[in-house]
Design a protein around this motif. Structure first.
Motif, PDB file in Angstrom:
ATOM      1  N   ASN A 264     -40.189  14.425  -9.397  1.00  0.00           N
ATOM      2  CA  ASN A 264     -40.932  15.241 -10.355  1.00  0.00           C
ATOM      3  C   ASN A 264     -41.628  16.416  -9.692  1.00  0.00           C
ATOM      4  OD1 ASN A 264     -40.238  13.913 -12.679  1.00  0.00           O
ATOM      5  ND2 ASN A 264     -41.914  12.440 -12.529  1.00  0.00           N
ATOM      6  N   VAL A 265     -42.166  16.182  -8.497  1.00  0.00           N
ATOM      7  CA  VAL A 265     -42.918  17.238  -7.811  1.00  0.00           C
ATOM      8  C   VAL A 265     -42.268  17.505  -6.453  1.00  0.00           C
ATOM      9  CG1 VAL A 265     -45.174  17.975  -6.947  1.00  0.00           C
ATOM     10  CG2 VAL A 265     -45.043  16.412  -8.899  1.00  0.00           C
ATOM     11  N   TRP A 266     -42.039  18.769  -6.154  1.00  0.00           N
ATOM     12  CA  TRP A 266     -41.480  19.177  -4.860  1.00  0.00           C
ATOM     13  C   TRP A 266     -42.525  19.976  -4.109  1.00  0.00           C
ATOM     14  CZ3 TRP A 266     -36.551  17.978  -2.920  1.00  0.00           C
ATOM     15  CH2 TRP A 266     -35.781  17.196  -3.784  1.00  0.00           C
ATOM     16  N   MET A 267     -42.906  19.468  -2.944  1.00  0.00           N
ATOM     17  CA  MET A 267     -43.969  20.128  -2.172  1.00  0.00           C
ATOM     18  C   MET A 267     -43.419  20.639  -0.844  1.00  0.00           C
ATOM     19  SD  MET A 267     -47.122  17.508  -2.860  1.00  0.00           S
ATOM     20  CE  MET A 267     -48.317  18.433  -1.891  1.00  0.00           C
ATOM     21  N   HIS A 268     -43.821  21.844  -0.481  1.00  0.00           N
ATOM     22  CA  HIS A 268     -43.313  22.441   0.764  1.00  0.00           C
ATOM     23  C   HIS A 268     -44.430  23.064   1.581  1.00  0.00           C
ATOM     24  CE1 HIS A 268     -39.660  22.177  -1.757  1.00  0.00           C
ATOM     25  NE2 HIS A 268     -39.140  21.797  -0.598  1.00  0.00           N
ATOM     26  N   ASN A 269     -44.467  22.692   2.852  1.00  0.00           N
ATOM     27  CA  ASN A 269     -45.468  23.308   3.732  1.00  0.00           C
ATOM     28  C   ASN A 269     -44.959  24.638   4.264  1.00  0.00           C
ATOM     29  OD1 ASN A 269     -43.944  21.155   5.643  1.00  0.00           O
ATOM     30  ND2 ASN A 269     -44.499  22.944   6.846  1.00  0.00           N
ATOM     31  N   GLY A 270     -45.919  25.554   4.512  1.00  0.00           N
ATOM     32  CA  GLY A 270     -45.588  26.859   5.070  1.00  0.00           C
ATOM     33  C   GLY A 270     -45.217  26.751   6.539  1.00  0.00           C
ATOM     34  N   PHE A 271     -44.776  27.864   7.101  1.00  0.00           N
ATOM     35  CA  PHE A 271     -44.301  27.837   8.476  1.00  0.00           C
ATOM     36  C   PHE A 271     -45.393  28.143   9.478  1.00  0.00           C
ATOM     37  CE2 PHE A 271     -39.881  27.592  10.210  1.00  0.00           C
ATOM     38  CZ  PHE A 271     -39.562  26.538   9.389  1.00  0.00           C
ATOM     39  N   LEU A 272     -45.159  27.681  10.681  1.00  0.00           N
ATOM     40  CA  LEU A 272     -46.097  27.913  11.762  1.00  0.00           C
ATOM     41  C   LEU A 272     -45.453  28.865  12.754  1.00  0.00           C
ATOM     42  CD1 LEU A 272     -48.039  25.301  13.790  1.00  0.00           C
ATOM     43  CD2 LEU A 272     -46.267  26.582  14.959  1.00  0.00           C
ATOM     44  N   GLN A 273     -46.226  29.869  13.161  1.00  0.00           N
ATOM     45  CA  GLN A 273     -45.756  30.703  14.266  1.00  0.00           C
ATOM     46  C   GLN A 273     -46.829  30.696  15.344  1.00  0.00           C
ATOM     47  OE1 GLN A 273     -44.997  34.622  12.736  1.00  0.00           O
ATOM     48  NE2 GLN A 273     -47.163  35.067  12.505  1.00  0.00           N
ATOM     49  N   VAL A 274     -46.481  31.143  16.525  1.00  0.00           N
ATOM     50  CA  VAL A 274     -47.395  31.047  17.661  1.00  0.00           C
ATOM     51  C   VAL A 274     -47.809  32.434  18.130  1.00  0.00           C
ATOM     52  CG1 VAL A 274     -47.681  30.234  20.028  1.00  0.00           C
ATOM     53  CG2 VAL A 274     -46.424  28.847  18.396  1.00  0.00           C
ATOM     54  N   GLU A 275     -49.100  32.664  18.134  1.00  0.00           N
ATOM     55  CA  GLU A 275     -49.674  33.936  18.578  1.00  0.00           C
ATOM     56  C   GLU A 275     -48.855  35.112  18.024  1.00  0.00           C
ATOM     57  OE1 GLU A 275     -52.273  33.864  21.278  1.00  0.00           O
ATOM     58  OE2 GLU A 275     -52.294  31.718  21.572  1.00  0.00           O
ATOM     59  N   GLY A 276     -48.615  35.068  16.715  1.00  0.00           N
ATOM     60  CA  GLY A 276     -47.996  36.206  16.043  1.00  0.00           C
ATOM     61  C   GLY A 276     -46.481  36.262  16.111  1.00  0.00           C
ATOM     62  N   GLN A 277     -45.850  35.272  16.745  1.00  0.00           N
ATOM     63  CA  GLN A 277     -44.395  35.335  16.863  1.00  0.00           C
ATOM     64  C   GLN A 277     -43.737  34.043  16.433  1.00  0.00           C
ATOM     65  OE1 GLN A 277     -43.998  36.748  21.051  1.00  0.00           O
ATOM     66  NE2 GLN A 277     -42.434  38.058  20.138  1.00  0.00           N
ATOM     67  N   LYS A 278     -42.535  34.174  15.894  1.00  0.00           N
ATOM     68  CA  LYS A 278     -41.747  32.994  15.562  1.00  0.00           C
ATOM     69  C   LYS A 278     -41.549  32.179  16.835  1.00  0.00           C
ATOM     70  CE  LYS A 278     -37.286  31.868  13.527  1.00  0.00           C
ATOM     71  NZ  LYS A 278     -36.675  30.835  13.778  1.00  0.00           N
ATOM     72  N   MET A 279     -41.756  30.879  16.720  1.00  0.00           N
ATOM     73  CA  MET A 279     -41.599  30.038  17.903  1.00  0.00           C
ATOM     74  C   MET A 279     -40.119  29.892  18.230  1.00  0.00           C
ATOM     75  SD  MET A 279     -43.337  26.399  18.655  1.00  0.00           S
ATOM     76  CE  MET A 279     -42.759  25.763  17.139  1.00  0.00           C
ATOM     77  N   SER A 280     -39.748  30.253  19.437  1.00  0.00           N
ATOM     78  CA  SER A 280     -38.351  30.066  19.808  1.00  0.00           C
ATOM     79  C   SER A 280     -38.221  29.958  21.309  1.00  0.00           C
ATOM     80  CB  SER A 280     -37.485  31.215  19.283  1.00  0.00           C
ATOM     81  OG  SER A 280     -37.471  32.273  20.202  1.00  0.00           O
ATOM     82  N   LYS A 281     -37.164  29.276  21.718  1.00  0.00           N
ATOM     83  CA  LYS A 281     -36.983  29.043  23.145  1.00  0.00           C
ATOM     84  C   LYS A 281     -36.769  30.355  23.877  1.00  0.00           C
ATOM     85  CE  LYS A 281     -35.979  24.250  23.346  1.00  0.00           C
ATOM     86  NZ  LYS A 281     -35.101  23.220  22.840  1.00  0.00           N
ATOM     87  N   SER A 282     -36.102  31.322  23.222  1.00  0.00           N
ATOM     88  CA  SER A 282     -35.811  32.576  23.930  1.00  0.00           C
ATOM     89  C   SER A 282     -37.076  33.409  24.129  1.00  0.00           C
ATOM     90  CB  SER A 282     -34.737  33.368  23.188  1.00  0.00           C
ATOM     91  OG  SER A 282     -35.135  33.591  21.864  1.00  0.00           O
ATOM     92  N   VAL A 283     -38.023  33.320  23.187  1.00  0.00           N
ATOM     93  CA  VAL A 283     -39.277  34.065  23.353  1.00  0.00           C
ATOM     94  C   VAL A 283     -40.165  33.392  24.418  1.00  0.00           C
ATOM     95  CG1 VAL A 283     -41.389  34.855  22.161  1.00  0.00           C
ATOM     96  CG2 VAL A 283     -39.212  34.913  20.973  1.00  0.00           C
ATOM     97  N   GLY A 284     -39.933  32.094  24.631  1.00  0.00           N
ATOM     98  CA  GLY A 284     -40.706  31.383  25.642  1.00  0.00           C
ATOM     99  C   GLY A 284     -42.018  30.835  25.107  1.00  0.00           C
ATOM    100  N   ASN A 285     -42.177  30.829  23.783  1.00  0.00           N
ATOM    101  CA  ASN A 285     -43.419  30.280  23.214  1.00  0.00           C
ATOM    102  C   ASN A 285     -43.157  28.971  22.476  1.00  0.00           C
ATOM    103  OD1 ASN A 285     -42.060  31.171  21.013  1.00  0.00           O
ATOM    104  ND2 ASN A 285     -43.706  32.422  20.185  1.00  0.00           N
ATOM    105  N   PHE A 286     -42.053  28.342  22.815  1.00  0.00           N
ATOM    106  CA  PHE A 286     -41.666  27.086  22.189  1.00  0.00           C
ATOM    107  C   PHE A 286     -42.426  25.954  22.865  1.00  0.00           C
ATOM    108  CE2 PHE A 286     -39.128  23.311  21.719  1.00  0.00           C
ATOM    109  CZ  PHE A 286     -38.571  23.401  20.456  1.00  0.00           C
ATOM    110  N   ILE A 287     -43.119  25.165  22.081  1.00  0.00           N
ATOM    111  CA  ILE A 287     -43.894  24.080  22.690  1.00  0.00           C
ATOM    112  C   ILE A 287     -43.775  22.802  21.871  1.00  0.00           C
ATOM    113  CG2 ILE A 287     -46.025  25.033  21.674  1.00  0.00           C
ATOM    114  CD1 ILE A 287     -46.937  23.749  24.704  1.00  0.00           C
ATOM    115  N   THR A 288     -43.497  21.710  22.559  1.00  0.00           N
ATOM    116  CA  THR A 288     -43.371  20.431  21.846  1.00  0.00           C
ATOM    117  C   THR A 288     -44.765  19.826  21.660  1.00  0.00           C
ATOM    118  OG1 THR A 288     -43.172  19.076  23.837  1.00  0.00           O
ATOM    119  CG2 THR A 288     -41.134  20.008  22.951  1.00  0.00           C
ATOM    120  N   ILE A 289     -44.850  18.895  20.719  1.00  0.00           N
ATOM    121  CA  ILE A 289     -46.121  18.203  20.479  1.00  0.00           C
ATOM    122  C   ILE A 289     -46.544  17.516  21.776  1.00  0.00           C
ATOM    123  CG2 ILE A 289     -47.248  16.364  19.163  1.00  0.00           C
ATOM    124  CD1 ILE A 289     -45.151  16.849  16.943  1.00  0.00           C
ATOM    125  N   HIS A 290     -45.577  16.861  22.397  1.00  0.00           N
ATOM    126  CA  HIS A 290     -45.864  16.128  23.626  1.00  0.00           C
ATOM    127  C   HIS A 290     -46.427  17.057  24.716  1.00  0.00           C
ATOM    128  CE1 HIS A 290     -45.549  13.207  26.778  1.00  0.00           C
ATOM    129  NE2 HIS A 290     -44.798  14.029  27.475  1.00  0.00           N
TER     130      HIS A 290
END
Ligand code: AMP
Ligand code: ZN
Length: 456
Positions: A264-290
């Protein structure tokens, strides 16, 4: 007691709606869990935390025994196969896959626990539900919604008149705008895989359509049907899952069941980016929870799980988050303040009703937090505990923050040197709120301004 009042934003109708459970004695919630090929990153922590808060709120409002929360583990997926082949070259693929999924699942459980998340009521694994998936495929074929072609079973998107309703895409637009070349064997470019054949290396299960494996979307349709029924209350996930994943889940489930709604209800969380940039391995701002919790890879130090939890919740779940060290520091200061105010107070059922009222308005956590900041003692401890914060107490407020206090003092001295009295005073006041009293003085030898501190 009347029915609790709860309002939630529904992606399906694009507005906030009064929530009405199908069965108030058994609320049924599904959130898409991880594909276990790699450690979860801090973006993945967001749905984990957001839907945990929802789970906790529903338990509070309707009773802990009246909520069933299913969060699956996707342990069959081509990304897993690729990772296993890469990490364990030469090993038999299925053995390597077991190592990858086992290790990743264990880490995911440890991460969820450190973040203060309750275990879901049921955590099904895709590979334990293959028979259910095959049944659903048979039904879809029998009802004219799916067809076999070139070793695959595909869902025919034109067989469902309102396909695209969740993501608000009209099929004609999708078809016309499709830039990808139509796969020869597909009737329509938007048709998606329900089953595909495996070679003798790849994981596979015998089926009427050959030894093969399920498509990702099908996994959630089959598992939610098994554990929550054909129509359930709430389905959640991150914004990026709306299309195609959730759209296709809806198509499969509704067409297999001949129903009007999957959830009945579909809920979606917004996205997280890091210090103004999309998190990605190539940018080097990719960080795991661990990595955030156990290494100094983010901001030069490690962070407690509840600090990440609070930092995440300070932004409304539907808004984008720009993640930063500053956010974590702000959350850490707040937790230290709470620890001081809670003291030895016990956790009871005495949860603050006004905070709950804020949360019941589409998880308005900021509103609740402003209210929580004014609470003391038992009510504060109980309200925080209801929201998944209890570990902060183990750490004594003073001991916990020596490094932070020293850093804030240095910042304040720099501000004073620049004659920025307003900002300098703000730091003094903020430390005072945490129970830290500053004592300004002069170094007897150098005559330089120095600041000492003590706990009040
Ligand atoms: P995945 O393993 O990629 O399917 O992601 C698991 C969950 O994390 C899904 O609900 C995604 O929507 C969500 N997710 C992935 N990346 C982010 C991000 N950067 N911010 C917020 N949620 C995310
Ligand atoms: Zn799903």
């Amino acid at each position: 007691m009347g029915e609790p009042r709860l309002v939630l934003y529904n992606t399906l109708t694009r507005r906030k709606e009064e929530f009405r459970p199908i069965d108030p004695d058994n609320l049924r919630v599904y959130a898409c869990g991880p594909t276990v090929y790699d450690f979860a990153h801090i973006g993945n922590a967001r749905p984990l935390i957001v839907f945990d808060v929802l789970f906790r709120l529903l338990r509070h409002l309707y009773g802990a025994d009246h909520v069933t929360y299913v969060r699956n583990i996707t342990d069959v997926d081509d990304k897993i196969n690729a990772r296993a082949a890469r990490d364990y070259p030469g090993m038999e693929l299925n053995e390597a896959i077991a190592l990858v999924t086992g290790k990743t699942t264990d880490q995911y459980h440890a991460d969820a626990k450190a973040l203060g998340c309750l275990e879901p009521t049921i955590e099904p694994r895709a590979t334990d539900n293959i028979a259910q998936m095959q049944n659903m495929i048979s039904t879809l074929i029998a009802r004219g919604h799916a067809y076999e072609a070139a070793g695959e079973v595909l869902f025919d998107v034109t067989s469902m008149p309102d396909y695209g309703a969740l993501s608000n895409r009209k099929l004609e637009d999708q078809q016309a705008g499709a830039r990808v070349a139509v796969d020869e064997h597909k009737k329509n470019p938007g048709d998606f895989v329900l089953w595909k054949q495996s070679n003798d290396q790849e994981p596979g299960w015998p089926s009427p359509w050959g030894v093969g494996r399920p498509g990702w979307h099908l996994e959630c349709s089959a598992m939610s049907e098994r554990f929550l029924g054909e129509t359930f209350d709430i389905h959640g996930g991150g914004l990026d899952l709306i299309f195609p994943h959730h759209e296709n889940e809806i198509a499969q489930s509704r067409c297999a069941h001949g129903s009007q709604r999957m959830a009945n209800v579909w809920m979606h969380n917004g996205f997280l980016q890091v210090e103004g940039q999309k998190m990605s391995k190539s940018v080097g701002n990719f960080i795991t929870i661990h990595e955030l919790l156990a290494t100094d890879k983010f901001g030069g130090r490690s962070w407690p799980g509840e600090v990440l939890r609070l930092a995440m919740l300070m932004t409304h779940y539907r808004d984008p988050i720009d993640f930063s060290r500053r956010k974590l520091e702000e959350a850490e200061r707040l937790l230290a303040k709470f620890a001081r105010k809670v003291g030895e107070a016990p956790v009871t059922d005495n949860v603050d009703a006004e905070s709950v009222a804020f949360l019941s308005d589409d998880l308005n956590f900021s509103g609740a937090l402003a209210r929580i900041s004014a609470l003391e003692g038992e009510v504060l401890a109980s309200t925080l505990s209801m929201l998944g914060f209890s570990q902060y107490r183990i750490r004594d407020a003073a001991g916990m923050d020596e490094a932070i206090i020293a850093e804030r003092i240095a910042e304040r001295l720099a501000l004073i040197a620049r004659k920025d009295w307003t900002q300098a005073d703000a730091i003094r006041d903020e430390l005072a709120e945490m129970g830290v009293q500053l004592k300004d003085g002069k170094d007897p030898e150098t005559g330089e301004r120095v600041t000492d501190w003590e706990m009040r």
